[in-house]
Design an enzyme around this catalytic site. Sequence first.
Site, mmCIF file in Angstrom:
data_model
loop_
_atom_site.group_PDB
_atom_site.id
_atom_site.type_symbol
_atom_site.label_atom_id
_atom_site.label_comp_id
_atom_site.label_asym_id
_atom_site.label_seq_id
_atom_site.Cartn_x
_atom_site.Cartn_y
_atom_site.Cartn_z
ATOM 1 N N LYS A 174 0.859 -1.184 0.000
ATOM 2 C CA LYS A 174 0.000 0.000 0.000
ATOM 3 C C LYS A 174 0.891 1.228 0.000
ATOM 4 O O LYS A 174 1.834 1.326 0.786
ATOM 5 C CB LYS A 174 -0.890 -0.006 1.245
ATOM 6 C CG LYS A 174 -1.784 1.216 1.331
ATOM 7 C CD LYS A 174 -2.896 1.018 2.322
ATOM 8 C CE LYS A 174 -2.611 1.720 3.615
ATOM 9 N NZ LYS A 174 -3.790 1.799 4.482
HETATM 10 C C1 R5P Z 1 -2.437 3.847 7.089
HETATM 11 O O1 R5P Z 1 -2.243 2.666 6.978
HETATM 12 C C2 R5P Z 1 -3.665 4.427 7.610
HETATM 13 O O2 R5P Z 1 -3.905 3.928 8.855
HETATM 14 C C3 R5P Z 1 -4.851 4.248 6.688
HETATM 15 O O3 R5P Z 1 -5.217 2.898 6.586
HETATM 16 C C4 R5P Z 1 -4.574 4.768 5.309
HETATM 17 O O4 R5P Z 1 -3.988 6.013 5.377
HETATM 18 C C5 R5P Z 1 -5.821 4.796 4.442
HETATM 19 O O5 R5P Z 1 -6.795 5.648 4.981
HETATM 20 P P1 R5P Z 1 -7.062 7.109 4.396
HETATM 21 O O6 R5P Z 1 -7.738 6.924 3.076
HETATM 22 O O7 R5P Z 1 -7.942 7.782 5.383
HETATM 23 O O8 R5P Z 1 -5.734 7.785 4.241
#
Ligand code: R5P
Length: 259
Positions: A174
């Site tokens: 990710k």
């Molecule tokens: C990182 O792993 C964070 O905890 C979130 O899972 C990630 O940033 C995705 O969430 P958002 O779309 O709110 O940034």
Amino acid sequence: MDWGLESRMARIIRPSTGRGVMLAVDHGYFMGPTNHLEVPSKTIAPIVDYCDSLMLTRGVLRTSVPASSAVPVVLRVSGGSSIIGKDLSNERITTGMREAVRLNASAVAMSIFVGAAYEQKTLVGLGKLVDEASEVGMPVLAVTAVGKELEKRDARYLSLACRIAAEFGANMVKTYYCEDFEKVVESCPVPIIVAGGPKVSEREALELVHNSVSAGAAGVDMGRNIWQSDRPVPMIKAVRSIVHDNASVDEALELVNSS
Ligand code: R5P
């Protein structure tokens, strides 16, 4: 790929489209009760049926998601630092593999902090997690976290971080979208999922989704731009339409505006 691993991967990245919509609700593990995620069960319930997988910690899973829910779980297993602490990169594994199996996780996720003070600790942790996960056929999602240093979001840095994650054995990575994102995808031999980031306008968020999958991402892991929206259900439906049905940004936005 072993059957169990392949089966779990198929729950996250749908074989029919080669893509997936992951709903991120793990923010509390370092940010506490994030805006609109103060009561996780209330945030999750209306939108969970529209995601392919749900990314969260074991605490929120056990307290806030009914076990009868069929949603595939991507279990965050790293942590140890908070938003008010000294160094966000000082993370380690906080949830064991037996627990992940007990919770019927479809994947485990941990953050790596390439270039940060605790780079080595998180990378060695990733190697160990992959060893343990391989024993039980559990996919590993490596999260290329940048902490507070958002200026690191360029193709050169993110290619480096994603490639290292894949070299260490992560099954999925990710990361953040950036200019020249095709280069990040090209040099990473495992599927890349794009994180949403802080709340922006609905059009900007949908553009991010569209740009990401057009550049080769296998989907998005989106949180705040869905559940901080005034219209979270139409918003996640719009994200799905881009990821799985190749909708344009305008077509997806129409789903939100006509709701
Ligand atoms: C990182 O792993 C964070 O905890 C979130 O899972 C990630 O940033 C995705 O969430 P958002 O779309 O709110 O940034």
